[in-house]
Design a protein around this motif. Structure first.
Motif, PDB file in Angstrom:
ATOM      1  N   PHE A 177      -7.576  11.037 -22.980  1.00  0.00           N
ATOM      2  CA  PHE A 177      -8.892  10.536 -22.577  1.00  0.00           C
ATOM      3  C   PHE A 177      -8.940  10.537 -21.050  1.00  0.00           C
ATOM      4  O   PHE A 177      -7.895  10.600 -20.405  1.00  0.00           O
ATOM      5  N   PRO A 178     -10.155  10.438 -20.465  1.00  0.00           N
ATOM      6  CA  PRO A 178     -10.199  10.365 -19.000  1.00  0.00           C
ATOM      7  C   PRO A 178      -9.428   9.131 -18.511  1.00  0.00           C
ATOM      8  O   PRO A 178      -9.727   8.019 -18.944  1.00  0.00           O
ATOM      9  N   GLY A 179      -8.419   9.340 -17.713  1.00  0.00           N
ATOM     10  CA  GLY A 179      -7.672   8.216 -17.128  1.00  0.00           C
ATOM     11  C   GLY A 179      -6.503   7.691 -17.934  1.00  0.00           C
ATOM     12  O   GLY A 179      -5.619   7.014 -17.396  1.00  0.00           O
ATOM     13  N   TYR A 180      -6.499   7.939 -19.247  1.00  0.00           N
ATOM     14  CA  TYR A 180      -5.372   7.442 -20.048  1.00  0.00           C
ATOM     15  C   TYR A 180      -5.097   8.337 -21.261  1.00  0.00           C
ATOM     16  O   TYR A 180      -5.918   9.181 -21.644  1.00  0.00           O
ATOM     17  N   VAL A 181      -3.898   8.129 -21.825  1.00  0.00           N
ATOM     18  CA  VAL A 181      -3.502   8.837 -23.048  1.00  0.00           C
ATOM     19  C   VAL A 181      -3.207   7.783 -24.108  1.00  0.00           C
ATOM     20  O   VAL A 181      -2.503   6.801 -23.825  1.00  0.00           O
ATOM     21  N   SER A 182      -3.734   7.953 -25.305  1.00  0.00           N
ATOM     22  CA  SER A 182      -3.308   7.087 -26.412  1.00  0.00           C
ATOM     23  C   SER A 182      -2.037   7.687 -27.002  1.00  0.00           C
ATOM     24  O   SER A 182      -2.040   8.853 -27.412  1.00  0.00           O
ATOM     25  N   VAL A 183      -0.966   6.890 -27.016  1.00  0.00           N
ATOM     26  CA  VAL A 183       0.328   7.357 -27.521  1.00  0.00           C
ATOM     27  C   VAL A 183       0.560   6.708 -28.884  1.00  0.00           C
ATOM     28  O   VAL A 183       0.618   5.473 -28.983  1.00  0.00           O
ATOM     29  N   TYR A 184       0.672   7.526 -29.911  1.00  0.00           N
ATOM     30  CA  TYR A 184       0.944   7.020 -31.262  1.00  0.00           C
ATOM     31  C   TYR A 184       2.424   7.218 -31.555  1.00  0.00           C
ATOM     32  O   TYR A 184       2.906   8.353 -31.527  1.00  0.00           O
ATOM     33  N   ASP A 185       3.150   6.124 -31.793  1.00  0.00           N
ATOM     34  CA  ASP A 185       4.549   6.236 -32.205  1.00  0.00           C
ATOM     35  C   ASP A 185       4.592   6.185 -33.720  1.00  0.00           C
ATOM     36  O   ASP A 185       4.306   5.141 -34.334  1.00  0.00           O
ATOM     37  N   ILE A 186       4.947   7.313 -34.325  1.00  0.00           N
ATOM     38  CA  ILE A 186       4.938   7.421 -35.795  1.00  0.00           C
ATOM     39  C   ILE A 186       6.385   7.353 -36.276  1.00  0.00           C
ATOM     40  O   ILE A 186       7.206   8.209 -35.928  1.00  0.00           O
ATOM     41  N   LEU A 187       6.692   6.312 -37.041  1.00  0.00           N
ATOM     42  CA  LEU A 187       8.055   6.131 -37.542  1.00  0.00           C
ATOM     43  C   LEU A 187       8.068   6.286 -39.058  1.00  0.00           C
ATOM     44  O   LEU A 187       7.327   5.596 -39.759  1.00  0.00           O
ATOM     45  N   LEU A 188       8.918   7.198 -39.546  1.00  0.00           N
ATOM     46  CA  LEU A 188       9.139   7.338 -40.996  1.00  0.00           C
ATOM     47  C   LEU A 188      10.534   6.821 -41.298  1.00  0.00           C
ATOM     48  O   LEU A 188      11.511   7.256 -40.669  1.00  0.00           O
ATOM     49  N   GLU A 189      10.637   5.869 -42.230  1.00  0.00           N
ATOM     50  CA  GLU A 189      11.945   5.299 -42.559  1.00  0.00           C
ATOM     51  C   GLU A 189      12.144   5.320 -44.057  1.00  0.00           C
ATOM     52  O   GLU A 189      11.227   4.970 -44.816  1.00  0.00           O
ATOM     53  N   LYS A 190      13.371   5.704 -44.480  1.00  0.00           N
ATOM     54  CA  LYS A 190      13.659   5.730 -45.911  1.00  0.00           C
ATOM     55  C   LYS A 190      14.173   4.353 -46.332  1.00  0.00           C
ATOM     56  O   LYS A 190      15.167   3.862 -45.795  1.00  0.00           O
ATOM     57  N   GLN A 191      13.443   3.713 -47.231  1.00  0.00           N
ATOM     58  CA  GLN A 191      13.854   2.388 -47.714  1.00  0.00           C
ATOM     59  C   GLN A 191      13.901   2.434 -49.231  1.00  0.00           C
ATOM     60  O   GLN A 191      12.893   2.721 -49.868  1.00  0.00           O
ATOM     61  N   GLN A 192      15.098   2.170 -49.789  1.00  0.00           N
ATOM     62  CA  GLN A 192      15.330   2.235 -51.240  1.00  0.00           C
ATOM     63  C   GLN A 192      14.759   3.532 -51.822  1.00  0.00           C
ATOM     64  O   GLN A 192      13.997   3.517 -52.798  1.00  0.00           O
ATOM     65  N   GLY A 193      15.115   4.659 -51.180  1.00  0.00           N
ATOM     66  CA  GLY A 193      14.743   5.970 -51.703  1.00  0.00           C
ATOM     67  C   GLY A 193      13.323   6.400 -51.433  1.00  0.00           C
ATOM     68  O   GLY A 193      12.921   7.497 -51.782  1.00  0.00           O
ATOM     69  N   GLN A 194      12.516   5.539 -50.769  1.00  0.00           N
ATOM     70  CA  GLN A 194      11.101   5.868 -50.516  1.00  0.00           C
ATOM     71  C   GLN A 194      10.850   5.974 -49.025  1.00  0.00           C
ATOM     72  O   GLN A 194      11.324   5.140 -48.245  1.00  0.00           O
TER      73      GLN A 194
END
Ligand SMILES: C[S@@+](CC[C@H](N)C(=O)[O-])C[C@H]1O[C@@H](n2cnc3c(N)ncnc32)[C@H](O)[C@@H]1O
Length: 242
Positions: A177-194
């Motif tokens: 965006f003008p003046g800034y960036v939106s940073v999305y931190d996407i975390l995928l974690e395996k918990q009990q096989g899912q």
């Protein structure tokens, strides 16, 4: 979400894992300081602003500074304390915007690893550079490192793989965006096989390197050194001596 909520609710829990091997990264930072002749020569006090889990704090303490590590995230400061056992390090839980909570005479102030872009506005960066100048003793130094996000990544370039292991994958998505960036931190974690996905975002300022140099000069600093390491701009600025 603001940067503090993003760290408190999301990023801090996996920041150390995301950053990779602590010792390797810490030694790189220490080598940088050594190359730039950053060593105690005055009151020995260094302020590490946005210290995180301690890459610069541990390096500066190893080089003989008494370090005050400032951060608004308690989880990261606790990790830093564990890393800095036996070293002359104190932590201060504070927002960098509130200089009254960490103001002191220091011969060195560092704000590194892209912390500068986490601040709320260009005006705030400018104000803080002026306040840090006043905290420094004559001949004191300010060291900054940050990413210049003025040139946007395009299309699929905006999906940045950060780290992937068998049970955990971290990707960043950047929206400009003008003046800034939106940073999305996407975390995928395996918990009990899912696989569970957690996403959170915050804003980073699009600070230009020439813009920051101009702010430093306007505050009274002399920019002594500029180097780009792994797309991160490193600046050493000095306050003139008495
Ligand atoms: C990208 S990390 C860099 C950490 C460390 N300097 C490094 O190089 O690994 C940014 C750090 O600054 C902290 N931070 C960001 N904005 C802050 C603010 N306004 N006040 C205090 N800490 C802040 C975050 O909690 C985080 O630890």
């Amino acid at each position: 979400m603001n940067a503090q909520a993003h760290y408190d609710n999301h990023l801090a829990a996996f920041y150390a894992w995301m950053s990779g091997n602590f010792d390797t990264k810490q030694q790189e930072q220490q080598a940088y300081f050594t190359n730039k002749h950053i060593a105690p020569g005055g009151n020995g006090v260094a302020l590490d602003l946005g210290a995180g889990h301690g890459l610069q704090t541990v390096s500066l303490a190893n080089l003989g500074f008494s370090v005050f590590a400032v951060d608004f995230n308690q989880h990261l400061l606790s990790e830093l304390n564990a890393r800095a056992k036996g070293l002359p390090v104190r932590t201060i839980l504070a927002n960098l915007a509130n200089t009254g909570q960490y103001g002191m005479d220091a011969e060195l102030i560092v704000c590194m690893g892209d912390t500068l872009t986490h601040l709320e506005s260009v005006e705030q960066v400018n104000t803080l550079i002026g306040e840090w100048y006043r905290m420094l003793t004559p001949k004191g130094k300010l060291v900054l490192s940050f990413r210049d996000l003025t040139q946007p990544l395009e299309q699929e370039e905006r999906f940045v793989p950060v780290r992937a292991e068998d049970e955990r994958i971290h990707t960043c998505f950047l929206e400009y965006f003008p003046g800034y960036v939106s940073v999305y931190d996407i975390l995928l974690e395996k918990q009990q096989g899912q696989w569970i996905q957690k996403v959170s975002s915050y804003r980073k300022l699009r600070l230009g390197i020439e813009q920051v140099k101009m702010m430093l000069t306007a505050a009274g600093f002399m920019v002594q050194d500029h180097e780009v390491i792994m797309r991160m701009h490193y600046l050493v600025a000095a306050k003139p001596g008495a």
